[in-house]
Design an enzyme around this catalytic site. Structure first.
Site, PDB file in Angstrom:
ATOM      1  N   CYS A   1      60.330  22.800 -21.490  1.00  0.00           N
ATOM      2  CA  CYS A   1      60.463  21.468 -20.881  1.00  0.00           C
ATOM      3  C   CYS A   1      59.066  20.861 -20.679  1.00  0.00           C
ATOM      4  O   CYS A   1      58.362  20.618 -21.649  1.00  0.00           O
ATOM      5  CB  CYS A   1      61.280  21.537 -19.598  1.00  0.00           C
TER       6      CYS A   1
ATOM      7  N   HIS B   1      66.084  23.431 -21.656  1.00  0.00           N
ATOM      8  CA  HIS B   1      65.943  24.616 -20.808  1.00  0.00           C
ATOM      9  C   HIS B   1      66.780  25.754 -21.371  1.00  0.00           C
ATOM     10  O   HIS B   1      67.996  25.795 -21.153  1.00  0.00           O
ATOM     11  CB  HIS B   1      66.404  24.304 -19.380  1.00  0.00           C
TER      12      HIS B   1
ATOM     13  N   GLU C   1      66.936  28.704 -20.326  1.00  0.00           N
ATOM     14  CA  GLU C   1      67.458  29.482 -19.198  1.00  0.00           C
ATOM     15  C   GLU C   1      68.687  28.831 -18.548  1.00  0.00           C
ATOM     16  O   GLU C   1      69.352  29.448 -17.707  1.00  0.00           O
ATOM     17  CB  GLU C   1      66.360  29.717 -18.153  1.00  0.00           C
TER      18      GLU C   1
END
EC number: 4.3.2.10
Length: 203
Positions: A79, A184, A186
């Protein structure tokens, strides 16, 4: 071991939890020796470019990240962390980046259709331009999660995937040992975990 750079800006818990989920040993650290000893490095980031760049310098983590990249260690920016890899950002003025990749970070406003909300928040499909590397386990059409108002332009040299949001936005970049995800991983479920897994397999 993967070092997650802690410079006061980033989604550190989710990222370290995701790495644990794929069986990767990781350390959230601002210790330059630990970063130098790690096999690979992740530079996370949320918020404003200028603030993040200042905190990188204040903590000395900019030098640690540059040393890792210049030493050939796999580096992944996520990001805002990806945006910091470029030469400069035009977010609220012009600010110098780490210049590990060619390109600049620009705002969506005035570039995407006015009916699309900014920031761009949500799931979008990847259009993979160059497969392999950190994208070796994903394919075009796989969806990942974005939260951003700025994106990289002029990064054709490193561009590996885009996502459509009024225009094809740079979603993923790779050049040599330097990699970046505008989204992202994650927060992107199994697709995101597969991208982190591919990164952790890099040597």
């Amino acid at each position: 071991m993967t070092a997650i750079v802690d410079y006061g800006v980033g989604n550190l818990f989710s990222l370290s939890s995701s790495l644990a989920a794929i069986g990767e040993e990781a350390a959230v650290t601002r210790d330059r020796g630990e970063i130098a000893a790690a096999e690979r490095v992740i530079l996370p980031g949320v918020g404003a470019f200028a603030d993040a760049r200042r905190k990188l310098a204040e903590t000395g983590m900019d030098e640690a990240v540059l040393a890792a990249a210049e030493g050939g260690k796999p580096l992944l920016g996520i990001c805002l962390g990806m945006q910091l890899l470029f030469e400069r950002s035009c977010e609220y003025g012009e600010h110098a980046g780490l210049a590990l990749l060619r390109g600049e970070v620009v705002g969506m406003a005035g570039r995407i259709p006015p009916e699309l909300p900014i920031p761009h928040i949500g799931w979008n499909a990847l259009d993979i331009r160059r497969p392999g590397g950190i994208l070796k386990y994903v394919k075009s059409g796989d969806c990942v999660y974005f939260v951003h108002s700025y994106y990289a332009e002029g990064c054709e040299e490193s561009l590996t995937a885009t996502a459509e949001y009024g225009l094809p936005l740079a979603a993923c970049v790779s050049l040599g040992n330097v990699h970046g995800c505008q989204f992202h991983p994650e927060k992107s479920g199994k697709v995101g975990l597969s991208i982190l897994k591919a990164f952790c397999e890099l040597r």
